[in-house]
Every structure is written in C-alpha cells, then in structure tokens.
Design a protein around this motif. Structure first.
Motif, PDB file in Angstrom:
ATOM      1  N   ALA A 133       5.825   6.459   8.131  1.00  0.00           N
ATOM      2  CA  ALA A 133       7.208   6.090   7.554  1.00  0.00           C
ATOM      3  C   ALA A 133       7.515   4.732   8.175  1.00  0.00           C
ATOM      4  N   ASP A 134       7.408   4.571   9.326  1.00  0.00           N
ATOM      5  CA  ASP A 134       7.716   3.281  10.073  1.00  0.00           C
ATOM      6  C   ASP A 134       6.919   2.168   9.607  1.00  0.00           C
ATOM      7  N   LEU A 135       5.355   2.572   9.539  1.00  0.00           N
ATOM      8  CA  LEU A 135       4.630   1.646   9.309  1.00  0.00           C
ATOM      9  C   LEU A 135       4.762   1.052   7.575  1.00  0.00           C
ATOM     10  N   GLY A 136       4.966   2.258   6.839  1.00  0.00           N
ATOM     11  CA  GLY A 136       4.954   1.925   5.366  1.00  0.00           C
ATOM     12  C   GLY A 136       6.416   1.216   5.382  1.00  0.00           C
ATOM     13  N   LEU A 137       7.557   1.332   5.689  1.00  0.00           N
ATOM     14  CA  LEU A 137       8.558   0.474   5.561  1.00  0.00           C
ATOM     15  C   LEU A 137       8.417  -1.118   6.149  1.00  0.00           C
ATOM     16  N   ALA A 138       7.668  -1.120   7.150  1.00  0.00           N
ATOM     17  CA  ALA A 138       7.370  -2.489   7.727  1.00  0.00           C
ATOM     18  C   ALA A 138       6.502  -3.359   6.885  1.00  0.00           C
ATOM     19  N   LEU A 141       8.419  -4.087   3.602  1.00  0.00           N
ATOM     20  CA  LEU A 141       9.574  -5.250   3.815  1.00  0.00           C
ATOM     21  C   LEU A 141       8.625  -6.532   3.604  1.00  0.00           C
ATOM     22  N   GLU A 142       7.731  -6.606   4.339  1.00  0.00           N
ATOM     23  CA  GLU A 142       6.746  -7.838   4.168  1.00  0.00           C
ATOM     24  C   GLU A 142       6.410  -8.288   2.670  1.00  0.00           C
ATOM     25  N   GLN A 144       7.884  -7.218   0.054  1.00  0.00           N
ATOM     26  CA  GLN A 144       9.040  -7.764  -0.583  1.00  0.00           C
ATOM     27  C   GLN A 144       9.224  -9.330  -0.373  1.00  0.00           C
ATOM     28  N   SER A 145       9.262  -9.643   0.987  1.00  0.00           N
ATOM     29  CA  SER A 145       9.684 -10.917   1.237  1.00  0.00           C
ATOM     30  C   SER A 145       8.755 -11.837   0.994  1.00  0.00           C
ATOM     31  N   VAL A 146       7.185 -11.657   1.139  1.00  0.00           N
ATOM     32  CA  VAL A 146       6.393 -12.607   0.803  1.00  0.00           C
ATOM     33  C   VAL A 146       5.921 -12.705  -0.627  1.00  0.00           C
ATOM     34  N   LEU A 147       5.795 -11.475  -1.358  1.00  0.00           N
ATOM     35  CA  LEU A 147       5.211 -11.552  -2.592  1.00  0.00           C
ATOM     36  C   LEU A 147       5.799 -10.920  -3.875  1.00  0.00           C
ATOM     37  N   ARG A 148       7.001 -10.060  -3.469  1.00  0.00           N
ATOM     38  CA  ARG A 148       7.825  -9.501  -4.676  1.00  0.00           C
ATOM     39  C   ARG A 148       9.175  -9.455  -4.320  1.00  0.00           C
ATOM     40  N   GLU A 149       9.923 -10.519  -4.632  1.00  0.00           N
ATOM     41  CA  GLU A 149      11.239 -10.556  -4.202  1.00  0.00           C
ATOM     42  C   GLU A 149      12.112  -9.614  -5.183  1.00  0.00           C
ATOM     43  N   GLY A 375       4.618  -7.878  16.336  1.00  0.00           N
ATOM     44  CA  GLY A 375       5.733  -8.497  16.183  1.00  0.00           C
ATOM     45  C   GLY A 375       5.958  -9.535  14.991  1.00  0.00           C
ATOM     46  N   ALA A 376       4.831  -9.617  14.224  1.00  0.00           N
ATOM     47  CA  ALA A 376       5.047 -10.467  13.065  1.00  0.00           C
ATOM     48  C   ALA A 376       5.748  -9.818  12.058  1.00  0.00           C
ATOM     49  N   LEU A 377       6.018  -8.450  11.940  1.00  0.00           N
ATOM     50  CA  LEU A 377       6.584  -7.452  11.136  1.00  0.00           C
ATOM     51  C   LEU A 377       7.920  -7.204  11.662  1.00  0.00           C
ATOM     52  N   ALA A 378       8.687  -6.534  10.842  1.00  0.00           N
ATOM     53  CA  ALA A 378       9.930  -6.155  11.123  1.00  0.00           C
ATOM     54  C   ALA A 378       9.926  -4.682  11.183  1.00  0.00           C
ATOM     55  N   TRP A 379      10.519  -4.164  12.498  1.00  0.00           N
ATOM     56  CA  TRP A 379      10.496  -2.698  12.842  1.00  0.00           C
ATOM     57  C   TRP A 379      11.853  -2.081  13.155  1.00  0.00           C
ATOM     58  N   LEU A 380      12.036  -0.986  12.952  1.00  0.00           N
ATOM     59  CA  LEU A 380      13.227  -0.410  13.276  1.00  0.00           C
ATOM     60  C   LEU A 380      12.956   0.009  15.051  1.00  0.00           C
ATOM     61  N   ASP A 381      11.905   0.429  15.287  1.00  0.00           N
ATOM     62  CA  ASP A 381      11.573   0.394  16.629  1.00  0.00           C
ATOM     63  C   ASP A 381      10.137  -0.098  16.885  1.00  0.00           C
ATOM     64  N   ALA A 382       9.729  -1.300  17.421  1.00  0.00           N
ATOM     65  CA  ALA A 382       8.541  -1.894  17.575  1.00  0.00           C
ATOM     66  C   ALA A 382       7.563  -1.124  18.231  1.00  0.00           C
TER      67      ALA A 382
END
Length: 830
Positions: A133-138, A141-142, A144-149, A375-382
């Motif tokens: 779930a953490d990986l899927g969200l990270a 999110l990327e 969404q940010s890079v390919l699919r606004e 660190g290149a992705l956004a995590w709730l807990d890295a």
C-alpha cells in the motif's frame, strides 16, 4: 444499495474530487465506505468513462466487496464490477470498478505507469500500512505528478492520521464520516494458557454460546490455531444446532462465502477467523466477538533472509476494530482473552510494515520503476536507510542490479514473477536446469512454518522435508509432518509454478539438487565446514548445527534457516551442496587473487593464491613469496592493529619517546607521540627501518631510537636536548635521569643531601616547567614531593630532618641546608 452513513458525505466527496485530484476519507466502521464509495463516482464527468481501481489489502475482502457492489447493480462479478488478485481475475470488457489486492496494483503501475485507462485510484483500509500500500501510493503519486495530472487519488481508512496523509497528498481535504455501530460490552477474560490460544478460545466460545444470543466471531492468529480450535470444539460441549465455520485467506471461496453468509434458521454459527475478518467485512448475524489478541504479520527474518510470518500481539487500534465487528447489526459483546492491564500495555497502532520488513522486493520494484534511491519518491514513512542498503546489496549479488544500481534484464524477469527476489532468482535458475518443481517446493517450504513437529523438527536437513512432501499425507504425518502446513506448502508450490508459467509435470526426481537450488537463493549462506558442526558462511558469519546432525560432516552446505539470536548463529535448516556444483554453477562469483597475509601461528608474512567465494577460500596455493614491499605493508598493518607493543621498546627508547611527547605538549612543531598518532603515521617514521623484514623475530632488530630521532631535524634535536634533557646535574655533581612518564610533570628523584645549597627548583622546557622533585631518604625512599624547593628548605625540611636524623644518625643533617655542602656520600668529604 442500503442507506448507509457514507451516503451523507458522498456529495462533499464528489465536489472535492471535481475540484481537486486528491482526498482523504475517514469513515468509522459500519459506514459503508468500501462498497458505497466506488459506485458513487461512476457517472462523474471527470472520470470520463475510465476505470476505478480500489486497492483492498485482503483477498476475501476484495472478493466480498466486488460481489456486494455487483449485486447492488443487479449484476454478477465481472460485469461492471470485477476484481484482480494473484491467480484469480474476474473482469470483462465493460468492467468499470476493479478491486485489486496488494501487488497487483504495483504490477499494473509497472506495466503502464500512466494508468491510461484509470481515472480514480482508491486505497482502502490504508491504516493497515502494508508495504505494497505504501509503495502503491508512492508510485501513484509520482504517476499523477509526472504523467497524469487528471488522475484522482482517494485514501480511505477507519482509523488514520488524516493530517499526515493530507500533507503527503499536497494538502488534500479530509472528509469525516460517522459509522453505524451499536454498543458493544467489553469483557476481559485473562487465560492461563498463552502458548495454546485455541484452548482458551474454545472455552470462551462455550461460555458465549451459553450467555449471549446470535452468532460468534472468534479471532485467531492463523490457520493452524483455527484447525486446533475447531477440533477442540468438535470434541463436544456445543449446543445443538451449532455450526463451525473457518475463515482464512487460503480457504476455498465456497467455504469463505459460507462463513460470511447468514446462518440458516435454527442454526447458530461460530466463525473461526484470522485478521481478514477485522475490516471491510460484515458477517451477518454476529453478536459476539472473542478475541485472542494475536495476529500474524510479516517481519524480516534474519533466519531466512526473507519476510516471514510471525505471531505478535495486536495493537489497541486492531483490538477496537475487532471489537466493532460485534456491533455492526445489533448490540453485542466482546470477550478479550487478556487482562485490562495487558490491554493498557498494547501498542496504540501496528508498526508500518515498511519499517520492519525486508526491503529487497521494494528495492527491486523501485529499480524497475527507474528510481535509484527511495528519496526520489514521496512516502508517509520513508524506507529505513540501513535495511534498504542491505536489500540493494543482495539484489546486486543476485544479478538483479548492475554496479550502478540499475535493473538488469535478469532483474526484470525476477520482478515479473512477483515473488521475493531470492525465490524469484532461484525459480529462474531452476527453470534453466529443468528443476522448477523442486525449486517451487523449496520456495513454499521456506515461506511456511516448519513442516515438521515434535522430535523430527530437530533435524536440520531440509531435504527430509522435501521427501515428506513427496510422500502421502498420512505417511508424512506419521513422520512428524504437520498436515495443515503440508497442504499449505503443496498449494503454494503450485502457485509458484503457475507464476513461473511452468507445467507442474511429475514430482522432482533429483532431490540432491536441493542444495544447489538453495544456493541460488542464498549465495550469502553457503557454508564451509570448520569442524565440530561449525561452518563459515560465505557472507562472513560463523554458524553451527546442533550436535548429532548428519549434515555436520558435509564439506559444504547451504543454510537458508539460521537463528541469529546467539553470538554464533545456529543453523536450523540446511541442505548439502557438492563442491562440483558449487564450482560449476557459481563460477561467475568466484574471485581468484594473490593474497599476502599475516600468519599469526608462525608470526610471519606469507603469500598465497586463493579462489574465493565471499568469505570462503575454496582453493589455496601457498608456493608464493611476498615481495619486500608487500611484506612491509602487512607488517605495518599488523603493528597498527595489534599495537606498538610489537616493537622492541627498551628503556632509552621509551624515555626518548616520552621526552618528545613532553615537548609536543609545549611546541606545535614537535611530533605527536601518542599511540594513535604513531600508528597512523607508521609508513612515514617506521617503514624505512623494517624494509626486508619478514616476521616477529626480525622486528626485534628495529632501531627504534634512530627511527624516532629521524622524525626531528638537526635544530629540533638540539632543542630536545636543551629543553627536555635526559639528565639533570644536581649540586652534589651527580647526573640524575629525568622521568617523563607523566609529560605534564616530569620527575627528578634525588636524595635530599644531594640538593643542599640549591635554592630554586630545576626547570625544563625552556624554563617553563618546574620538575617535580621526589626527595629521597638515604635508603632512597621518597620522603617529600615538591615543585617548590625554596619553600621546602624554609619549612618542611626541619620536620623531615627530625625524623631522618633519628633514623640515619651517621648521615649529614645540617641546620642550614642552603649553606651546607651537598654530597652523595654519608657525609661530605673534607
């Protein structure tokens, strides 16, 4: 669809996701968020006919949610609503809502990072904080940010820190929804038996059936405990019409459906379930919950080097979720099989899986995604740095990553299997050797608890477990195999073969390949015999077997099961590996090198040519001779590691070093004489004096005095002799050596009579440092210590004189020491 509490907030949620691309829904148990939310968005203009993906952590909940949503639409699963999970997919051309389980979302993102056909991704029960779930969200999110606004993200949970998730999602709005629950009474029933929870659970079931109406839901940690509780209850003591329904992830779907469905009239149902019944399910008719307070979770196991299921206490949040199952349709009761004091000591929440599990699979997925560092992705807990570094090191060893950290073609094949990287690597290598069925059995064995029970479990030989699997169920059980685990291993073995897309074929015909296949998964656990059951593992650690193990005689083994709790690892599971297979199939990992080393037994430098596999020396040729430069380098390393005591320090050299150290404290231009400084600069001051030496005996010929003196130029040597003299000439004419062992206060030990006539204390260090006078009796025993000689003559001398004159009447004790004649005899000569 029923009028559930979620209906109250859906208009707000629709408005938010019309205006923005992310939202958080906190909905209490019973609100209907899992089945009520996805269909509400089907006709939203921004969805534009695209698909809704909902990540559901548990397979049973995923199937149940899909089936309920489909029934509300008057359809069957696979039409508008479908699901995807490992080894089971039901979707069609017109499917708009797809419920996916963990790992499936990751595979979909890896194959299509833009999720081109998806308009909304929902993360349900996110509070469980699984690794996927953490990986899927990270990853989402990327994407969404890079390919699919335009891609929408909705995070849903019953209990969650909404502010933290909101910050992760760029300040996404949080919507709160009340649940629809009835009051639940909590009864604490601490039991004496913590080892066998099924006994306490069975007793609580009998009590609940006698005291409470309706059906009963029992939370147990796993399938084994469910089966044992079922056997305990089936032995008698249940009211007429009571039916027992097990409920766990690997159960056939028909039996899962029977557990969830309402009991037929005239029957009372007792559902024996794992944590899969904790969330996203409403089991019809349940009025009583019995909670053992235990759960299975995946944690990184140093024994196997992979995630492993283990039994741990639940958190307070999980206990409350379970308790809430009794109040979904009517008031209920929850029997907790622990004390109130034990409850207060439970953790508030479960530890996020990313913080305590093996990260090898996560690291492989990130490499496949093209991200070298998390660190290149956004995590709730890295991901924690040290376990992640360990994971990438393993992936390089397995050939999944190149030296720069990029994924290799072999790594892509490993990721496509979806299994743990160790297992994926073994399965792929086994396929090349036409040994996939055996590799699948080994993989399943490693993933489950030990197949053997009782005395048979003491054997470390993994091939005995394979033989038990290949036998009949009854004969295997007679040999100490647990039938439930045997069935689970066989089932999981078939799944591994399906992932590999290999035909099941017949049973493995060469069990002796077990060690070779395991060495592919565990190249860091190849063991070389040391003797007495002890082995050196290729990863560098020592390990030993229990006494009496036949495998202890094997020259080489592979140890996938290692207990790291003790100082020396204990080998729990192993298989023999032939030297021929080791050299043949690990040739790419062998390192041939010439090695110059210190032989501690002979106390000399030696050279050899070795073939290595990690820490193991497989071949060795000693007909080598080290060069003078190589020998010099090793000797300096030995001295640095073992200390300067290896060198021949005589009295004069020690004093020279102390004198130089004394001046270093006063003058920055003098070298530091501390152990650390001298060890750090051995190649500068010592190397020229050991050139050509080969052993400890040779080191005793080193001229240390010359070596230290040559650290000083001519001017510095003059300064040393002037400001840190070896001796001081006292009034009697004697040259007395100075003791520099305390560089802050050098000592001059001299008989009192030899100092008669001297007014001031001698000074060194360019007149800056007074020496510390140890004034001795005629018998050379210290009578007074002073650094102020003038004060001593004026006062203390007369007290000392009284004592010494009586003890040494023949010696010279003048009334005026400053006018007396100094002497190194009994009395001054005339």
């Amino acid at each position: 669809m029923k009028q559930l509490p979620i209906m109250q907030v859906l208009p707000d949620l629709k408005r938010i996701l019309t205006d923005t691309t992310a939202a958080i829904l906190i909905a209490e148990p019973g609100a209907g968020k899992t089945t009520g939310t996805p269909p509400a968005f089907l006709d939203e203009p921004w969805l534009a006919g695209k698909t809704i993906l909902m990540l559901e952590p548990r397979r049973l909940a995923a199937r149940s949610a899909a089936a309920y949503m489909a029934s509300c639409l008057g359809e069957s699963v696979g039409q508008t609503v479908g699901y995807r999970m490992r080894m089971d997919t039901r979707v069609g051309r017109n499917t708009r809502i797809v419920v996916v389980t963990e790992g499936v979302l990751t595979r979909m993102l890896q194959s299509d990072p833009a999720l081109g056909d998806v308009g909304l991704v929902i993360f349900d029960e996110f509070h469980e904080r699984s690794l996927h779930a953490d990986l899927g969200l990270a990853l989402t999110l990327e994407a969404q940010s890079v390919l699919r606004e335009d891609l929408r993200i909705l995070v849903m949970s019953a209990t969650l820190d909404g502010e933290r998730v909101s910050a992760l999602l760029g300040g996404a709005p949080v919507v709160n929804c009340p649940g629809r629950t009835y009051p639940v009474e909590t009864v604490y029933v601490p039991g004496p038996d913590k080892i066998y929870p099924e006994i306490a659970a069975a007793a609580a079931v009998r009590r609940a059936l006698a005291e409470q109406p309706g059906d009963v839901l029992v939370f147990l940690p796993g399938e084994r405990e469910i089966r044992r509780t079922e056997q305990e209850l089936a032995s008698g003591g249940l009211p007429e019409g009571t039916v027992l329904r097990p409920l766990y992830g690997q159960l056939p779907q028909q039996m899962q459906d029977a557990a969830v469905a309402a009991a037929v009239p005239g029957e009372r149902k007792v559902v024996l379930a794992t944590s899969i019944a904790e969330t996203s399910l409403t089991i019809e008719g349940v009025r009583t919950v019995i909670d053992t307070g235990l759960r299975r979770t995946q944690v990184f196991s140093p024994r196997t080097g992979m995630p492993r299921l283990t039994t741990v206490p639940v958190s307070k949040a999980s206990a409350d979720q379970r308790r809430g199952r009794a109040g979904r349709t009517a008031p209920g009761v929850c029997y907790r099989l622990w004390s109130r004091e034990e409850h207060d000591r439970l953790p508030d929440d479960n530890v996020p899986e990313i913080m305590e599990t093996d990260l090898a699979q996560l690291a492989l997925e990130l490499a496949l995604w093209g991200v070298p560092e998390p660190g290149a992705l956004a995590w709730l807990d890295a991901p924690p740095a040290a376990p992640y570094a360990q994971a990438t090191a393993l992936l390089r060893q397995l050939g999944a990553l190149d030296a720069g950290g990029a994924i290799t073609p072999h790594g892509r094949s490993m990721a496509a299997l979806g299994a743990h990287p160790r297992i994926a690597h073994m399965l792929l290598r086994a396929a090349d050797l036409a040994a996939a069925p055996l590799a699948a059995l080994l993989a399943a064995l490693l993933q489950e608890r030990d197949l053997f029970k009782g005395p048979a479990a003491l054997s470390s030989d993994l091939t005995l477990r394979v033989e038990a699997l290949l036998g009949s169920g009854s004969s295997a059980a007679g040999g100490g195999a647990d039938p439930a685990i045997l069935r689970a291993v066989q089932r999981e073995s078939r799944n591994f073969l399906a992932q590999l897309q290999a035909a099941p074929g017949g049973p493995p015909d060469n069990i002796s390949l077990s060690g070779l296949l395991l060495s592919f998964a565990y190249p860091d656990r190849i063991g070389q015999k040391r003797g007495d059951g002890a082995f050196l593992l290729s990863g560098g650690r020592g390990a030993a077997m229990r006494e009496g193990q036949p495998l202890a005689r094997s020259p080489y083994i592979v140890a996938p099961g290692v207990d790291d709790r003790a100082g020396q690892s204990r080998i729990m599971l192993a298989a023999e590996l032939s030297e021929q297979d080791l050299l043949k199939h690990h040739a790419d990992s062998l390192l041939e090198e010439r090695e110059v080393y210190w032989d501690s037994e002979s106390g000399s430098v030696k050279a050899r040519r070795v073939t290595r596999l990690g820490a193991l020396i497989l071949k060795e040729t000693t007909h080598e001779r080290a060069t003078a430069e190589e020998t010099e380098h090793v000797l300096l390393k030995v001295i640095a590691a073992e200390g300067l005591e290896r060198l021949p320090w005589d009295k004069g050299t020690i004093q020279l070093r102390q004198r130089m150290g004394f001046l270093h404290a006063l003058r920055a231009d003098f070298p530091d004489m501390s152990d650390a400084a001298l060890c750090d600069t051995l190649d500068e001051w010592l190397a020229p004096y050991i050139h050509g030496m080969r052993n400890l005996r040779d080191l005793q010929r080193v001229n240390l005095t010359q070596a230290l003196e040559n650290m000083l130029d001519w001017n510095s040597r003059q300064t040393l002799n002037r400001e840190a003299p070896t001796h001081i000439t006292v009034p009697s004419g004697s040259r007395i050596p100075l003791d520099y062992s305390n560089p802050g206060s050098p000592v001059l030990a001299v008989r009192l009579q030899e100092m008669f006539g001297q007014t001031d204390t001698p000074r060194i260090g360019g007149g800056k440092i007074p020496v510390l006078l140890h004034l001795l009796s005629p018998a050379r025993r210290p009578m007074q210590v002073t650094s102020d000689l003038a004060s001593f003559w004026q006062g203390t001398y007369f007290e000392v004189k009284k004592d010494l004159k009586g003890r040494y009447p023949k010696h010279y004790w003048p009334d005026d020491p400053l006018q007396a004649i100094p002497t190194n005899r009994t009395r001054p000569s005339k």
